[in-house]
Each structure stands twice: as C-alpha cells, then as structure tokens.
Design a protein around this motif. Sequence first.
Motif, PDB file in Angstrom:
ATOM      1  N   MET A  79      56.974 -63.973  37.378  1.00  0.00           N
ATOM      2  CA  MET A  79      56.087 -64.499  36.341  1.00  0.00           C
ATOM      3  C   MET A  79      54.795 -63.691  36.242  1.00  0.00           C
ATOM      4  N   LEU A  80      54.328 -63.213  37.397  1.00  0.00           N
ATOM      5  CA  LEU A  80      53.128 -62.360  37.365  1.00  0.00           C
ATOM      6  C   LEU A  80      53.438 -61.025  36.686  1.00  0.00           C
ATOM      7  N   GLU A  87      47.529 -60.656  44.858  1.00  0.00           N
ATOM      8  CA  GLU A  87      46.472 -61.595  45.266  1.00  0.00           C
ATOM      9  C   GLU A  87      45.160 -61.311  44.551  1.00  0.00           C
ATOM     10  N   LEU A  88      44.991 -60.047  44.086  1.00  0.00           N
ATOM     11  CA  LEU A  88      43.757 -59.720  43.370  1.00  0.00           C
ATOM     12  C   LEU A  88      43.658 -60.529  42.076  1.00  0.00           C
ATOM     13  N   TRP A  89      44.816 -60.946  41.560  1.00  0.00           N
ATOM     14  CA  TRP A  89      44.799 -61.740  40.327  1.00  0.00           C
ATOM     15  C   TRP A  89      44.153 -63.117  40.508  1.00  0.00           C
ATOM     16  N   PRO A 141      42.524 -65.522  36.907  1.00  0.00           N
ATOM     17  CA  PRO A 141      42.698 -66.881  37.451  1.00  0.00           C
ATOM     18  C   PRO A 141      43.476 -67.805  36.509  1.00  0.00           C
ATOM     19  N   ASP A 142      43.346 -67.596  35.208  1.00  0.00           N
ATOM     20  CA  ASP A 142      44.039 -68.488  34.275  1.00  0.00           C
ATOM     21  C   ASP A 142      45.549 -68.315  34.344  1.00  0.00           C
ATOM     22  N   ASN A 162      41.835 -65.420  49.496  1.00  0.00           N
ATOM     23  CA  ASN A 162      42.603 -66.582  49.954  1.00  0.00           C
ATOM     24  C   ASN A 162      41.933 -67.894  49.547  1.00  0.00           C
ATOM     25  N   ALA A 163      40.638 -67.967  49.712  1.00  0.00           N
ATOM     26  CA  ALA A 163      39.933 -69.196  49.320  1.00  0.00           C
ATOM     27  C   ALA A 163      40.053 -69.422  47.813  1.00  0.00           C
ATOM     28  N   ARG A 164      39.932 -68.349  47.049  1.00  0.00           N
ATOM     29  CA  ARG A 164      40.110 -68.459  45.591  1.00  0.00           C
ATOM     30  C   ARG A 164      41.501 -68.967  45.245  1.00  0.00           C
ATOM     31  N   GLY A 165      42.514 -68.374  45.917  1.00  0.00           N
ATOM     32  CA  GLY A 165      43.899 -68.776  45.664  1.00  0.00           C
ATOM     33  C   GLY A 165      44.101 -70.260  45.927  1.00  0.00           C
TER      34      GLY A 165
END
Length: 305
Positions: free
Chosen positions: A27-28, A40-42, A47-48, A90-93
């Motif tokens: 999907m990415l 993971e940079l995404w 983020p959307d 990781n925290a963002r994810g």
Amino acid sequence: MRARGWEVVARVRAGETLVFDGGYGTMLFAAGLLNGACPELWNDTHPDVVAGIHRAYFAAGSDIVETNTFGGSRLKLDEYRLGDRTRELNARGARLARGVAPEGGFVAGSIGPTSRLPLDYALDAGVTDEEYVTTFREQAEALAEGGVDLFAVETMMFPQEATAAVRACKAVVDLPVMATMFFQYEELHDRDRTMWGESPADVAKSLLAAGADVVGMNCGRGPDRAIVIIREMRQATDAPLIAYPNAGLPITEGDTVRYELDPPAMAREYPALLDAGCSIVGACCGSNPEHIRLIADVVRSRRRT
Ligand SMILES: [Zn+2]
C-alpha cells in the motif's frame, strides 16, 4: 492498574478470536514509496498516507493494527543514515496509529529484523546479543512513549535476534509481546522450518521462554502452511497463538509483483486456521483491507455460533 493492552491477552485466553491487520508495503508503494526508500520516514513526511492505511484496516474489522515501524531499529535505520531519528520515527509511528484507533481498537508496535546477522552466522562484523537488546530497547521505549498497547516482534529469521527483541520489550515496559517468526516450507521434507532449521514447536518454546505472551508465525508462505505451523505449535503449548501469513506466493510479472491469493481465496483458508488453534489472525505481504474484511467476516461468523 495494568495497561489496557493486557486485555488482548485476557480476551484470547478466555477463548475469543481477534483480528490483526494486513500488509503495509504494497500500500505504501501504491501511494508512491520508491524502491529503496525508507518506509518509516513516511511517518514524518507522509503521515496522512500512513494514518489512512491504519484507518482502512480498522474500518475493515481489525481489532489490532500495527505501527509503520517494522524497520525502525537503529541498526536498520542506519542503512538509510537515519539512525539518529530512531526515537522520533518510532514515536511518530505509534502516535499515527493511536490517533486513528477507534474506541476498543488496539495498537501494536511493530519490531522487525535489523537485517544484520548475529555473531554466530556473520562472516564479518556480526551483532552480539547485547547489541540486539540495546537496539530493540531503544525502539521499544520510543514505541511505548508514543502510546502502543502491545508489541509485535515479527518476521524474525534468527532465534537469537527474536528472543533479544522479546527480552528488550519486556525490560522496557509492562506490555504484552506477540512474537512471530518467518518459516520456509521445505518441499523435499514436507516440513516448515526457520532459515536456521528450527521447527514450529522449537520456536514456540524459545519465544515463550524469552517472555513472549503470544507466539506464532507471519509472512513466509500462505495460510495453507500457517495452518500446519499453528497445529504444530498448538501441540507444544497452551499459549495464545497468532498467524498472519502472506497472501500466498508472490508472482512476478515484468516490473510488478502480485500475490497468488485474492481476498476470497485467502479467507476460505481461515476456518481451518482457527480450528488449528489460532487466537489472533491477520495477513501479511500481498494483503490489503479487503483481505482483512473477509477474514474478519470468518472470525465474526464463528463468534456467533
Ligand atoms: Zn510478509
């Protein structure tokens, strides 16, 4: 009070079946992630898109979705020169998944392999058990900081890397750990083994001994092998079992890869997977929210009977 993630373990121990989510890679890529770029940079740049995938899986019937942090260990992010952003990505994810989780939805922090060989297997600079624990601790801490309910240590190839990841999670925070390994089907012997020859029963025992609360398989081949693997694990333990196999084998057509099993063909295998003793089911590479919607239908029709 214990963290809410423990509800997952309590519910499956009480006999309930829960639905995990499906693949992210496909999907990415469909959304424009380039081959060789860091997924993971995404969590920062797109983020959307990432949140949209989580939302689609919850809408399809997932009780648990996993964070887009599969390659989020410092050892893996270093390949993209992004090691310094380990904590942040990781925290963002974790926050992205948390932010779209409906009431009653759970978020599992995904922890995949570092792609670095353990000391015993590497020809050059191998990774020691302590280095594995250090890199996974850092990732687990950041995922916990972002608000995950539990961990999904997954697609592991090496026993010592898998057990180090489980131990790292357990050392960081009191949350449940699901741990799954990658099995290959050895046609010649008609059996499923990890890359290094462990049987499903060996894997279940060693992951549980390391402290995992739920054990099983993911990725690898399709649900046909997942059924056999789960049956063998069930004979070795009473612990809750999880399976999220690929949508069959990949088929390469020119530049594109598609997978054997469309959503109906995949879902048809899941009653047998539940009969084998699986408590949490999802799907891996080649699956999408439509696969999960039909798998969730199978699980829900069982709940009614
Ligand atoms: Zn996979």
